[in-house]
Write an enzyme that holds these catalytic residues in place. Structure first.
Site, PDB file in Angstrom:
ATOM      1  N   ASP A 165       0.853  -1.184   0.000  1.00 27.73           N
ATOM      2  CA  ASP A 165       0.000   0.000   0.000  1.00 27.73           C
ATOM      3  C   ASP A 165       0.887   1.231   0.000  1.00 27.73           C
ATOM      4  OD1 ASP A 165      -3.237   0.373   0.682  1.00 27.73           O
ATOM      5  OD2 ASP A 165      -1.993   2.156   0.960  1.00 27.73           O
TER       6      ASP A 165
ATOM      7  N   TYR B 204     -12.071   5.911 -15.245  1.00 28.97           N
ATOM      8  CA  TYR B 204     -12.133   4.689 -14.427  1.00 28.97           C
ATOM      9  C   TYR B 204     -12.701   3.516 -15.230  1.00 28.97           C
ATOM     10  CZ  TYR B 204     -13.408   1.781 -10.367  1.00 28.97           C
ATOM     11  OH  TYR B 204     -13.554   0.753  -9.459  1.00 28.97           O
TER      12      TYR B 204
ATOM     13  N   LYS C  67     -10.806   0.062 -16.184  1.00 28.99           N
ATOM     14  CA  LYS C  67     -11.324  -1.207 -15.690  1.00 28.99           C
ATOM     15  C   LYS C  67     -11.732  -2.143 -16.826  1.00 28.99           C
ATOM     16  CE  LYS C  67     -10.894  -0.797 -11.229  1.00 28.99           C
ATOM     17  NZ  LYS C  67      -9.871  -1.627 -10.536  1.00 28.99           N
TER      18      LYS C  67
END
Length: 300
Positions: free
Chosen positions: A37, A171, A175
């Site tokens: 992360d 986005y 995707k």
């Protein structure tokens, strides 16, 4: 029964939300986990912060699991390689890669800036390709050295990418690209003993918080743990025969999303003046595009 006993996993974006749930579930099922992360806000802004990854590692170690942190940027070419190297140096190998890291910068197309487009495409699409590239090369080397490879790549697509949500051109494009990338990678990597699948999750995380009000029952069905269970199964040896699939996933069920299909056909023509009636006919007989809320169970 622990489904992933002794396997080594990388989970990107694992400090919060879905990634955190994946990392915890994999660890509970015996996997040794590299918790990646970079830190920062849901839109990718903010300073580099190792705290989210460190907290997940501490949680895993508290229940007896094995985990280490990694804070590389998944969209950085050398950072992605260093993350794979981290798994090998810490745990002696790599069996599972879960590409989950992502950000949101929603905007209507006419108002979207170049930077808002580039940043989302970079984190999602390159941030899936780069780790997969380096992991795949590691597995290819293992296979060429005569070692048995039984590896998994699990990518994260979205209903927005599959069914086209307005206000998310960046986005959705990223995707949708991940979904297609997953199918290509599944075909290319099968020779090395690697399966590749993708999930389109619906969960309540910081990326979706506040978008609308949910009933307690709806919130419970949007718990990331429902998705983490599927990811953990796909990461296990039991899933060796499942590859090249995109799964919709949440607490209401799991669905195999069927890809583009050949529709009605008409004769081709070198003269565009005669095409009108033909094209109108095939459009009329073609099934409408699936909508993001087309099916009843998806609209709950």
């Amino acid at each position: 029964m622990k489904l992933c006993e002794g396997r080594v996993a990388i989970v990107t974006g694992a400090g919060r939300g879905l990634g955190r749930a994946h990392a915890l579930m994999l660890a509970k099922h015996g996997a040794k986990v590299v918790v990646n992360d970079f830190g920062g806000a849901a839109d990718g802004s903010g300073s580099h912060d190792a705290t989210p990854a460190e907290e997940v590692v501490a949680t895993i170690r508290a229940f007896g699991g094995e985990a280490v942190t990694d804070t590389h940027n998944v969209a950085d070419w050398q950072g992605a390689k260093a993350m794979v190297d981290r798994a090998v140096s810490a745990f002696g190998g790599l069996d599972i890669l879960v590409n989950n890291a992502g950000i949101l910068r929603d905007r209507m197309l006419v108002n979207m800036t170049e930077q808002e487009w580039d940043s989302v495409i970079n984190v999602h699409l390159k941030g899936t390709f780069a780790p997969t590239h380096h992991a795949a090369n590691y597995w290819r080397q293992q296979q060429k050295a005569g070692k048995t490879v039984d590896a998994r790549v699990i990518n994260t697509t979205s209903h927005s990418g599959l069914f086209c949500n307005i206000g998310q051109a960046n986005y959705a494009a990223a995707k949708a690209g991940i979904a297609s990338f997953s199918l290509v990678a599944a075909r290319e990597l099968q020779r090395y003993g690697v399966t590749v699948n993708a999930i389109a999750p619906r969960a309540e995380t910081r990326m979706t918080h506040g978008l609308r009000e949910w009933t307690p029952e709806q919130l419970e069905r949007r718990d990331p743990e429902w998705i983490a269970a599927l990811v953990t199964w796909l990461a296990s040896p039991e899933a060796a025969d499942v590859s090249g699939r995109v799964f919709e996933a949440w607490g209401y069920g799991y669905t195999v999303a069927e890809s583009w299909q050949h529709g009605p056909i008409t004769e081709a023509s070198r003269d565009p003046a005669g095409l009108g009636e033909k094209i109108e006919q095939v459009v009329r007989f073609a099934r409408p595009n699936a909508g993001i809320d087309r099916d009843t169970w998806l609209a709950v």
